[in-house]
Design an enzyme around this catalytic site. Sequence first.
Site, PDB file in Angstrom:
ATOM      1  N   ASP A 117       0.838  -1.198   0.000  1.00  0.00           N
ATOM      2  CA  ASP A 117       0.000   0.000   0.000  1.00  0.00           C
ATOM      3  C   ASP A 117       0.875   1.250   0.000  1.00  0.00           C
ATOM      4  O   ASP A 117       1.384   1.660   1.034  1.00  0.00           O
ATOM      5  CB  ASP A 117      -0.902  -0.036   1.242  1.00  0.00           C
ATOM      6  CG  ASP A 117      -1.698   1.246   1.405  1.00  0.00           C
ATOM      7  OD1 ASP A 117      -1.686   2.090   0.474  1.00  0.00           O
ATOM      8  OD2 ASP A 117      -2.321   1.413   2.465  1.00  0.00           O
ATOM      9  N   GLU A 167      31.366   9.335   3.717  1.00  0.00           N
ATOM     10  CA  GLU A 167      31.989   9.088   5.029  1.00  0.00           C
ATOM     11  C   GLU A 167      30.884   9.162   6.068  1.00  0.00           C
ATOM     12  O   GLU A 167      30.324  10.210   6.311  1.00  0.00           O
ATOM     13  CB  GLU A 167      33.039  10.161   5.330  1.00  0.00           C
ATOM     14  CG  GLU A 167      34.168  10.220   4.329  1.00  0.00           C
ATOM     15  CD  GLU A 167      35.039  11.454   4.565  1.00  0.00           C
ATOM     16  OE1 GLU A 167      35.471  11.694   5.705  1.00  0.00           O
ATOM     17  OE2 GLU A 167      35.275  12.198   3.601  1.00  0.00           O
ATOM     18  N   GLU A 178      29.350   9.313   9.593  1.00  0.00           N
ATOM     19  CA  GLU A 178      29.592   9.619  11.010  1.00  0.00           C
ATOM     20  C   GLU A 178      28.307   9.375  11.799  1.00  0.00           C
ATOM     21  O   GLU A 178      27.207   9.609  11.294  1.00  0.00           O
ATOM     22  CB  GLU A 178      30.022  11.076  11.166  1.00  0.00           C
ATOM     23  CG  GLU A 178      31.394  11.344  10.572  1.00  0.00           C
ATOM     24  CD  GLU A 178      31.856  12.785  10.724  1.00  0.00           C
ATOM     25  OE1 GLU A 178      33.071  13.005  10.640  1.00  0.00           O
ATOM     26  OE2 GLU A 178      31.010  13.686  10.906  1.00  0.00           O
ATOM     27  N   GLU A 232      35.594   9.368  16.175  1.00  0.00           N
ATOM     28  CA  GLU A 232      35.598  10.730  15.632  1.00  0.00           C
ATOM     29  C   GLU A 232      35.918  11.745  16.726  1.00  0.00           C
ATOM     30  O   GLU A 232      36.166  11.382  17.872  1.00  0.00           O
ATOM     31  CB  GLU A 232      34.259  11.037  14.948  1.00  0.00           C
ATOM     32  CG  GLU A 232      34.340  11.151  13.418  1.00  0.00           C
ATOM     33  CD  GLU A 232      35.418  12.121  12.906  1.00  0.00           C
ATOM     34  OE1 GLU A 232      35.819  13.048  13.627  1.00  0.00           O
ATOM     35  OE2 GLU A 232      35.864  11.935  11.756  1.00  0.00           O
ATOM     36  N   GLU A 252      33.291   6.989  12.993  1.00  0.00           N
ATOM     37  CA  GLU A 252      33.198   7.107  11.536  1.00  0.00           C
ATOM     38  C   GLU A 252      33.662   5.808  10.909  1.00  0.00           C
ATOM     39  O   GLU A 252      34.621   5.189  11.370  1.00  0.00           O
ATOM     40  CB  GLU A 252      34.089   8.261  11.017  1.00  0.00           C
ATOM     41  CG  GLU A 252      34.158   8.322   9.489  1.00  0.00           C
ATOM     42  CD  GLU A 252      34.892   9.557   8.946  1.00  0.00           C
ATOM     43  OE1 GLU A 252      34.721  10.654   9.505  1.00  0.00           O
ATOM     44  OE2 GLU A 252      35.635   9.401   7.958  1.00  0.00           O
ATOM     45  N   HIS A 306      30.093  13.408   4.582  1.00  0.00           N
ATOM     46  CA  HIS A 306      30.831  13.981   3.454  1.00  0.00           C
ATOM     47  C   HIS A 306      30.657  13.064   2.252  1.00  0.00           C
ATOM     48  O   HIS A 306      30.715  11.844   2.399  1.00  0.00           O
ATOM     49  CB  HIS A 306      32.330  14.067   3.762  1.00  0.00           C
ATOM     50  CG  HIS A 306      32.650  14.970   4.919  1.00  0.00           C
ATOM     51  ND1 HIS A 306      33.891  15.048   5.473  1.00  0.00           N
ATOM     52  CD2 HIS A 306      31.872  15.839   5.614  1.00  0.00           C
ATOM     53  CE1 HIS A 306      33.884  15.924   6.469  1.00  0.00           C
ATOM     54  NE2 HIS A 306      32.655  16.413   6.573  1.00  0.00           N
ATOM     55  N   ARG A 325      40.564  22.697   4.527  1.00  0.00           N
ATOM     56  CA  ARG A 325      39.599  21.689   4.994  1.00  0.00           C
ATOM     57  C   ARG A 325      38.251  22.276   5.365  1.00  0.00           C
ATOM     58  O   ARG A 325      37.284  21.552   5.535  1.00  0.00           O
ATOM     59  CB  ARG A 325      40.150  20.962   6.232  1.00  0.00           C
ATOM     60  CG  ARG A 325      41.071  19.821   5.913  1.00  0.00           C
ATOM     61  CD  ARG A 325      41.299  18.947   7.148  1.00  0.00           C
ATOM     62  NE  ARG A 325      40.404  17.789   7.149  1.00  0.00           N
ATOM     63  CZ  ARG A 325      40.673  16.640   6.542  1.00  0.00           C
ATOM     64  NH1 ARG A 325      41.783  16.494   5.884  1.00  0.00           N
ATOM     65  NH2 ARG A 325      39.807  15.642   6.584  1.00  0.00           N
ATOM     66  N   GLU A 358      35.140  16.762  -2.579  1.00  0.00           N
ATOM     67  CA  GLU A 358      34.430  16.311  -1.384  1.00  0.00           C
ATOM     68  C   GLU A 358      33.397  17.370  -1.001  1.00  0.00           C
ATOM     69  O   GLU A 358      33.761  18.473  -0.603  1.00  0.00           O
ATOM     70  CB  GLU A 358      35.430  16.120  -0.224  1.00  0.00           C
ATOM     71  CG  GLU A 358      34.788  15.676   1.074  1.00  0.00           C
ATOM     72  CD  GLU A 358      35.733  15.792   2.283  1.00  0.00           C
ATOM     73  OE1 GLU A 358      36.518  16.755   2.353  1.00  0.00           O
ATOM     74  OE2 GLU A 358      35.661  14.904   3.149  1.00  0.00           O
ATOM     75  N   ARG A 370      31.025  18.669   1.633  1.00  0.00           N
ATOM     76  CA  ARG A 370      31.088  18.437   3.077  1.00  0.00           C
ATOM     77  C   ARG A 370      29.818  18.822   3.816  1.00  0.00           C
ATOM     78  O   ARG A 370      29.735  18.684   5.020  1.00  0.00           O
ATOM     79  CB  ARG A 370      32.323  19.136   3.658  1.00  0.00           C
ATOM     80  CG  ARG A 370      33.616  18.577   3.025  1.00  0.00           C
ATOM     81  CD  ARG A 370      34.885  19.293   3.422  1.00  0.00           C
ATOM     82  NE  ARG A 370      35.128  19.183   4.840  1.00  0.00           N
ATOM     83  CZ  ARG A 370      34.859  20.116   5.742  1.00  0.00           C
ATOM     84  NH1 ARG A 370      34.334  21.256   5.364  1.00  0.00           N
ATOM     85  NH2 ARG A 370      35.103  19.908   6.998  1.00  0.00           N
TER      86      ARG A 370
END
Length: 441
Positions: free
Chosen positions: A52, A130, A132, A186, A193, A242, A313, A330, A332
């Site tokens: 359904d 990645e 976490e 982490e 992670e 990420h 970063r 990447e 993030r």
Amino acid sequence: VSDEIDAVLSQLENDNVRSVLLQFSDLEGKPKNVAIPTKQMKKALTDGISFDGSSIQGFARLEESDMLLRPDPATYQIIPWSDEKFRAARFICDVYTTRGEPFAGDPRNILRTQIEKAAELGYTFNVGPEMEFFLFRLVDGHASVNLQDHSGYFDQTPTDPGEDVRRDLVISLSEMGFNIEASHHEVAPSQHEIDFTYGDALGMADKVVTFKFAAKTLALKRGLHATFMPKPIFGINGSGMHVNCSLMKDAKNAFFDPDGDHQLSDTARYFIAGLLKHIDGITRIANPTVNSYKRLIPGYEAPVYVGWSALNRSALIRVPSSRGKSTRAELRSPDPTCNPYLTFAVMLAAGMDGVINKIEPTESIDKNIFRMTPAERAAEGIRCLPWNLQEANNALLQDELLCSVLGEHVVAQINRIGELEWADYSRAITDWEIKRYLPNY
Ligand code: ADP
Ligand code: MG
Ligand code: MG
Ligand code: MG
Ligand code: MG
């Protein structure tokens, strides 16, 4: 086709599978499943199993509520933690209408459509998420935010049930065909992670859903609660997802160019530009909860400003230093409450918009954006990500490309869910308000 069915059936018999979970995701990426006895698999593979759709968040309207699940034979996995005597296995399913057409609101179908479009131009979309998450204590059988440990990044805590859960997870996921690259504690207490090797976007979206299901199950077995809530505790790092991504063409990484600026190809630059162009709408999909925006604030490694960097970063889009096969961008901002199928679909469509239309990205930002003054940021034209769910929801509605990727049905459902969620949250009386106002007014 019938050979394929026979192969699946004899595999089930050889593996002594007694019950089969047929899995799929609702629009919010929540895992759903129906269990059938192995005897029913022949029917499932030939006719599909009906359910359904009107009872699934974001699926059908009442007038066309009957839908079909069709198991994808390529997704067969034994559930490693099931009893050896009564093996359970799972298939991930595609959702069909009773007329036999792929359902337009099926997230897996939406991603597959974008993958096929990119394939027409010779591209394969590879992603490496990645994951976490926090492992909290159960209190009287209920989830809590009670910390399980007080460790930090890469800490080793030998006698900790959190470490045991992580090890159980790595073992079980490996048995389910994951290629685990690393797992570590982490930055935040009780936060972990696990990274697995990148692959094609559809297979990886399946893996993200499987990962969450495994983490929750295996944590429970040790009396812990695994949560993918982005920011469960104020003042400590939240959990992100990420998404590392790249395009492959002619079996080569199409983001790598040894002679390019930063050794990046034009394709990589254009793809990054496409992501940046559509990031506000992407945010609604990649950060779908009210709580998601409590993570996207300054001071906790989470991105806030729109930009990219090959050095830094803190950027929303980072280009990690590896080159050659591992050349990648990447993103993030996504967090693990996102529906991975929809997230990868809008990321791919946005990036391909850049590639097809040769959009040049803004200059890469090689300073720490967080240390810049608001005036300096304004001078460089650096915008912020949407601040909350309502802003992101509106941004998605403004983004014609992303709306066409998701389709009318899904956009309407996502908008409905977003508006309801925001209205509900806006009316709630929070602890913060009580503390702030009750004593003073
Ligand atoms: P970080 O330095 O951000 O913590 P991790 O080492 O935790 O990065 O994760 C990197 C991820 O990027 C892994 O999942 C890895 O498989 C993935 N990855 C590596 N090369 C590529 C590529 N070419 N395309 C997409 N993902 C990739
Ligand atoms: Mg990492
Ligand atoms: Mg790492
Ligand atoms: Mg991390
Ligand atoms: Mg990362």
